[in-house]
Enzyme design. Structure first.
Site, PDB file in Angstrom:
ATOM      1  N   ASN A 166       0.208  -0.727   0.209  1.00  0.00           N
ATOM      2  CA  ASN A 166       0.189   0.078  -0.094  1.00  0.00           C
ATOM      3  C   ASN A 166       0.750   1.374   0.125  1.00  0.00           C
ATOM      4  O   ASN A 166       0.502   1.757  -0.800  1.00  0.00           O
ATOM      5  CB  ASN A 166      -1.220   0.459   1.016  1.00  0.00           C
ATOM      6  CG  ASN A 166      -0.249  -0.456   2.361  1.00  0.00           C
ATOM      7  OD1 ASN A 166       0.941  -0.722   2.505  1.00  0.00           O
ATOM      8  ND2 ASN A 166      -1.298   0.519   3.446  1.00  0.00           N
ATOM      9  N   LYS A 189      12.146  -9.111   2.076  1.00  0.00           N
ATOM     10  CA  LYS A 189      11.190  -9.641   0.784  1.00  0.00           C
ATOM     11  C   LYS A 189      10.146  -8.450   0.541  1.00  0.00           C
ATOM     12  O   LYS A 189       9.320  -8.113   2.012  1.00  0.00           O
ATOM     13  CB  LYS A 189      10.374 -10.800   1.848  1.00  0.00           C
ATOM     14  CG  LYS A 189       9.636 -11.405   0.113  1.00  0.00           C
ATOM     15  CD  LYS A 189       9.019 -12.240   0.509  1.00  0.00           C
ATOM     16  CE  LYS A 189       7.033 -11.321   1.451  1.00  0.00           C
ATOM     17  NZ  LYS A 189       6.684 -10.981   0.240  1.00  0.00           N
ATOM     18  N   GLY A 242       1.058  -5.381   7.643  1.00  0.00           N
ATOM     19  CA  GLY A 242       0.900  -6.133   6.905  1.00  0.00           C
ATOM     20  C   GLY A 242      -0.899  -6.885   7.794  1.00  0.00           C
ATOM     21  O   GLY A 242      -1.094  -6.042   8.841  1.00  0.00           O
ATOM     22  N   SER A 243      -1.741  -7.570   7.293  1.00  0.00           N
ATOM     23  CA  SER A 243      -2.743  -7.704   8.138  1.00  0.00           C
ATOM     24  C   SER A 243      -2.942  -8.677   9.384  1.00  0.00           C
ATOM     25  O   SER A 243      -1.755  -9.465   9.488  1.00  0.00           O
ATOM     26  CB  SER A 243      -3.738  -8.828   7.163  1.00  0.00           C
ATOM     27  OG  SER A 243      -3.288 -10.075   7.192  1.00  0.00           O
ATOM     28  N   GLU A 264       3.141  -4.114  12.537  1.00  0.00           N
ATOM     29  CA  GLU A 264       2.569  -3.066  12.043  1.00  0.00           C
ATOM     30  C   GLU A 264       2.118  -3.511  11.428  1.00  0.00           C
ATOM     31  O   GLU A 264       1.695  -3.225  10.535  1.00  0.00           O
ATOM     32  CB  GLU A 264       3.664  -2.133  11.703  1.00  0.00           C
ATOM     33  CG  GLU A 264       4.637  -1.119  12.024  1.00  0.00           C
ATOM     34  CD  GLU A 264       4.166  -0.358  12.959  1.00  0.00           C
ATOM     35  OE1 GLU A 264       3.101   0.025  13.362  1.00  0.00           O
ATOM     36  OE2 GLU A 264       5.284   0.080  13.844  1.00  0.00           O
ATOM     37  N   CYS A 298      -3.504   1.493   6.631  1.00  0.00           N
ATOM     38  CA  CYS A 298      -3.580   0.770   7.960  1.00  0.00           C
ATOM     39  C   CYS A 298      -4.161   1.604   8.919  1.00  0.00           C
ATOM     40  O   CYS A 298      -4.820   1.447   9.838  1.00  0.00           O
ATOM     41  CB  CYS A 298      -2.424  -0.166   8.651  1.00  0.00           C
ATOM     42  SG  CYS A 298      -1.106   1.638   8.517  1.00  0.00           S
ATOM     43  N   GLU A 395     -12.100  -4.745   8.690  1.00  0.00           N
ATOM     44  CA  GLU A 395     -11.204  -3.441   8.151  1.00  0.00           C
ATOM     45  C   GLU A 395     -11.344  -3.757   6.884  1.00  0.00           C
ATOM     46  O   GLU A 395     -11.145  -4.841   6.403  1.00  0.00           O
ATOM     47  CB  GLU A 395      -9.720  -3.359   7.991  1.00  0.00           C
ATOM     48  CG  GLU A 395      -8.611  -3.005   8.059  1.00  0.00           C
ATOM     49  CD  GLU A 395      -7.004  -2.506   8.131  1.00  0.00           C
ATOM     50  OE1 GLU A 395      -6.408  -3.689   7.695  1.00  0.00           O
ATOM     51  OE2 GLU A 395      -6.626  -1.955   8.866  1.00  0.00           O
ATOM     52  N   GLU A 472       7.494   2.152  14.995  1.00  0.00           N
ATOM     53  CA  GLU A 472       8.483   3.064  13.796  1.00  0.00           C
ATOM     54  C   GLU A 472       8.239   4.398  13.680  1.00  0.00           C
ATOM     55  O   GLU A 472       7.099   5.114  13.990  1.00  0.00           O
ATOM     56  CB  GLU A 472       8.100   2.112  12.536  1.00  0.00           C
ATOM     57  CG  GLU A 472       8.389   0.482  12.198  1.00  0.00           C
ATOM     58  CD  GLU A 472       7.977  -0.291  11.190  1.00  0.00           C
ATOM     59  OE1 GLU A 472       6.974   0.684  10.538  1.00  0.00           O
ATOM     60  OE2 GLU A 472       8.538  -0.937  10.944  1.00  0.00           O
TER      61      GLU A 472
HETATM   62  P1  NAD Z   1      -2.759 -10.620   2.961  1.00  0.00           P
HETATM   63  O1  NAD Z   1      -2.378 -11.135   3.828  1.00  0.00           O
HETATM   64  O2  NAD Z   1      -2.859 -11.701   1.929  1.00  0.00           O
HETATM   65  O3  NAD Z   1      -1.112  -9.675   2.533  1.00  0.00           O
HETATM   66  C1  NAD Z   1      -0.601  -8.366   2.791  1.00  0.00           C
HETATM   67  C2  NAD Z   1       0.876  -8.349   2.903  1.00  0.00           C
HETATM   68  O4  NAD Z   1       1.008  -9.099   3.798  1.00  0.00           O
HETATM   69  C3  NAD Z   1       1.154  -8.722   1.474  1.00  0.00           C
HETATM   70  O5  NAD Z   1       2.642  -7.553   1.046  1.00  0.00           O
HETATM   71  C4  NAD Z   1       1.736  -9.848   1.181  1.00  0.00           C
HETATM   72  O6  NAD Z   1       2.687 -10.123   0.042  1.00  0.00           O
HETATM   73  C5  NAD Z   1       2.517  -9.975   2.820  1.00  0.00           C
HETATM   74  N1  NAD Z   1       1.984 -11.078   3.286  1.00  0.00           N
HETATM   75  C6  NAD Z   1       0.855 -12.483   3.060  1.00  0.00           C
HETATM   76  N2  NAD Z   1       1.215 -13.310   3.380  1.00  0.00           N
HETATM   77  C7  NAD Z   1       3.000 -13.665   4.429  1.00  0.00           C
HETATM   78  C8  NAD Z   1       3.366 -14.860   4.807  1.00  0.00           C
HETATM   79  N3  NAD Z   1       2.611 -15.523   5.061  1.00  0.00           N
HETATM   80  N4  NAD Z   1       4.391 -14.507   4.308  1.00  0.00           N
HETATM   81  C9  NAD Z   1       4.967 -13.107   4.811  1.00  0.00           C
HETATM   82  N5  NAD Z   1       4.732 -12.069   3.907  1.00  0.00           N
HETATM   83  C10 NAD Z   1       2.540 -12.543   3.768  1.00  0.00           C
HETATM   84  O7  NAD Z   1      -3.723  -9.612   1.712  1.00  0.00           O
HETATM   85  P2  NAD Z   1      -3.477  -8.213   0.812  1.00  0.00           P
HETATM   86  O8  NAD Z   1      -5.130  -8.824  -0.725  1.00  0.00           O
HETATM   87  O9  NAD Z   1      -2.124  -8.148   0.062  1.00  0.00           O
HETATM   88  O10 NAD Z   1      -3.903  -7.253   1.732  1.00  0.00           O
HETATM   89  C11 NAD Z   1      -5.374  -7.054   1.889  1.00  0.00           C
HETATM   90  C12 NAD Z   1      -5.127  -6.983   3.273  1.00  0.00           C
HETATM   91  O11 NAD Z   1      -3.922  -7.127   3.762  1.00  0.00           O
HETATM   92  C13 NAD Z   1      -5.485  -5.747   4.709  1.00  0.00           C
HETATM   93  O12 NAD Z   1      -7.497  -6.443   5.058  1.00  0.00           O
HETATM   94  C14 NAD Z   1      -4.995  -5.393   5.375  1.00  0.00           C
HETATM   95  O13 NAD Z   1      -5.911  -5.147   6.634  1.00  0.00           O
HETATM   96  C15 NAD Z   1      -3.598  -6.206   5.549  1.00  0.00           C
HETATM   97  N6  NAD Z   1      -2.802  -5.455   4.642  1.00  0.00           N
HETATM   98  C16 NAD Z   1      -2.645  -4.572   5.674  1.00  0.00           C
HETATM   99  C17 NAD Z   1      -1.282  -3.340   5.546  1.00  0.00           C
HETATM  100  C18 NAD Z   1      -0.704  -2.334   6.811  1.00  0.00           C
HETATM  101  O14 NAD Z   1      -0.378  -1.132   6.548  1.00  0.00           O
HETATM  102  N7  NAD Z   1      -0.721  -3.105   7.957  1.00  0.00           N
HETATM  103  C19 NAD Z   1      -0.363  -3.382   4.428  1.00  0.00           C
HETATM  104  C20 NAD Z   1      -1.255  -3.699   3.171  1.00  0.00           C
HETATM  105  C21 NAD Z   1      -2.260  -4.438   3.814  1.00  0.00           C
END
Ligand code: NAD
Length: 491
Positions: A166, A189, A242-243, A264, A298, A395, A472
């Site tokens: 994002n 990564k 991430g999520s 985060e 986020c 979310e 951070e």
């Molecule tokens: P997702 O959960 O599949 O992926 C989110 C991120 O995590 C991606 O960058 C992905 O490459 C990484 N990821 C996923 N599984 C992983 C693993 N096992 N090991 C390492 N990295 C992994 O979901 P999505 O469809 O890409 O994004 C949607 C959801 O992700 C949203 O609901 C949101 O909550 C979350 N998200 C949060 C942020 C944040 O800034 N906190 C940023 C991007 C996405």
């Protein structure tokens, strides 16, 4: 548009797109029969480049390089580390237009937002360059006159970092700046879907003279790469943005191997607008902030609680301003909201809206995909949604804003805090009493009152409860990358 014109346009737009590669032990690597992934432009759905995935041998090389480099980087002076970080800040300012354009191509956000992200990232580099010179220990008064006792802060070691799509530039630079500034080395990564900014970061550190192996960049299937890196005995720290569900998995894995974490994660940030607020100003500010990056943030405001007397005025103004947002290709100068970054987010939005409708929610505007090409989803405002609906509890990470009324301060505080998340929060009020009660009462890592002031380099950013562990930015930024050593010495 006929096919030839469309192809020509696509070729012009992608001509100077980043040359995607791995970066291991100071070498940029691509080809060699490695598996490749198509990178799509979310505004067109068309492929723009191919991203090489790391093989098992690549991951082992990256880990070995980071381990080797740590032996000398941990002894480097903060001045030396600061010099590299400052040079990267300078290069990223020079290249903001080019890096920003590539972010728009592979992630979708409007050009101005993408360039702004890179400029903000430069500030993070500067901040880490300045602050790494102030990683102090302390002297503790001894109980005996011939004893000296003190505390040293030392870099934790090799870090495995996982960053999302994002804010591809910013999310990565915060982790890289903190690790490198602290004297750690890092295997990063990045987000496979939107990779150009991460490769640009590796190129700038390379040009800035970072020794080989201090920063390594790998790509692959996220779960496979994280599983391999986190379990490696070489890695001493795991940092992820991430999520929440993925963060919990990775933190559990790190815990099983006794590794430090910075997490985060997602949130569900409440907005609270009191009757006494400047309601129209709040609505105007919130429309711009809510639909920034198409809501894929986020800390995006995601639950709008408006006090009874202000409710109608706020909602009317919010809808009016939402309807004026120009949605389109992020490359177009007048675009205010781009496409969703990935097609998989489109059905996710529909699910939120269908659930709201089935519970009596009203779609005041938006609610559907726009056009057929690209991932364009209309900015959406929902009302009359119950607190236990999907949009009020999960979310959305997209351009959907639910507005609901509240009666009094205690009630809204209870509703704001009832979810397991605790990342950001927003309060609009002219009452100091309300402001104080909210600052003290809201369970969140960040409270914004009457403005949006978070995520700048000099302030800490991070969540509590399910939204994460650690901060951070700010003077806290190195905490997760340092260990504490107590030394006691008698003459
Ligand atoms: P997702 O959960 O599949 O992926 C989110 C991120 O995590 C991606 O960058 C992905 O490459 C990484 N990821 C996923 N599984 C992983 C693993 N096992 N090991 C390492 N990295 C992994 O979901 P999505 O469809 O890409 O994004 C949607 C959801 O992700 C949203 O609901 C949101 O909550 C979350 N998200 C949060 C942020 C944040 O800034 N906190 C940023 C991007 C996405």
């Amino acid at each position: 548009m006929n096919t030839a014109t469309k192809n020509e346009r696509s070729a012009v737009e992608t001509a100077n797109y980043e040359d995607l590669c791995l970066y291991i032990d100071g070498e940029f690597i691509r080809g060699g029969g490695r598996k490749e992934q198509d990178i799509l432009n979310p505004a067109t759905g068309q492929p723009i480049a191919k991203l090489p995935h790391a093989t098992r041998e690549d991951l082992d090389r990256a880990l070995a390089a980071a381990q080797r480099a740590f032996e000398s980087w941990k002894k480097s002076s903060p001045i030396e580390r600061a010099k590299v970080l400052r040079k990267v800040a300078e290069l990223s300012r020079e290249r903001a237009a080019e890096i920003g354009r590539n972010i728009t191509l592979d992630m979708g956000k409007p050009l101005a937002e993408a360039r702004g992200e890179v400029i903000a990232g430069s500030e993070h580099c500067d901040w880490h360059a300045e602050e790494c010179r102030r990683i102090y220990g302390r002297v503790i008064p001894p109980r005996l006159p011939n004893v000296r006792q003190f505390v040293l802060r030392e870099p934790v070691g090799v870090c495995a970092a996982f960053t999302p799509w994002n804010f591809p530039y910013n999310q990565a630079i915060r982790k890289v700046g903190a690790a490198i500034g602290a004297g750690c080395t890092i295997v990063l990564k990045g987000p496979e879907d939107s990779p150009s900014a991460i490769v640009a970061i590796a190129r700038m550190f390379h040009e800035a003279g970072l020794p080989p192996g201090v920063l390594n960049l790998v790509w692959g299937v996220p779960a496979e790469v994280s599983d391999y890196l986190i379990k490696s005995p070489i890695v001493r720290k795991v940092t992820f943005t991430g999520s929440v569900p993925v963060g919990k998995q990775l933190a559990a894995m790190a815990g099983a191997h006794m590794k430090r974490v910075t997490m985060e994660l997602g949130g569900h940030s409440p907005v609270i607008v009191f009757d006494d607020a400047d309601v129209e100003r709040a609505a105007d500010m919130l429309v711009a902030f809510k639909f920034r990056n198409a809501g894929q943030v986020c800390v995006s405001p995601t639950r709008f609680y408006i006090q009874d007397k202000a409710y109608d005025k706020f909602v009317a103004r919010f809808i009016e301003k939402t309807n004026k947002l120009k949605v389109g290709d992020g490359l177009a100068a007048d675009t205010r909201m781009g496409p969703l970054a990935h097609y998989r987010r489109m059905p996710a939005m529909v699910q939120f809206i269908d659930d709201a409708k089935s519970r009596g929610g009203r779609i005041e505007t938006g609610g559907a995909q726009i056009g057929e090409a690209g991932n364009f989803f209309a900015p959406t405002v929902l009302t009359n949604v119950p607190d236990d609906s999907m949009i009020m509890t999960s979310e959305p990470f997209g351009p959907v804003a639910p507005c609901v009324p509240f009666k009094d301060r205690d009630e809204v505080l209870r509703r704001a805090n009832w979810l397991p998340y605790g990342l950001s929060s927003y309060v609009f009020t002219t009452s100091t009493k309300n402001a104080l009660e909210m600052q003290n009462g809201i369970e969140a890592g960040i409270v914004n009152i009457n403005h949006f002031g978070q995520a700048i380099a000099e302030t800490p950013f991070g969540g509590i409860k399910d939204s994460g562990i650690g901060s951070e930015g700010g003077t806290e930024t190195f905490d997760g990358y340092l260990t504490t050593k107590f030394v006691t010495q008698m003459d």
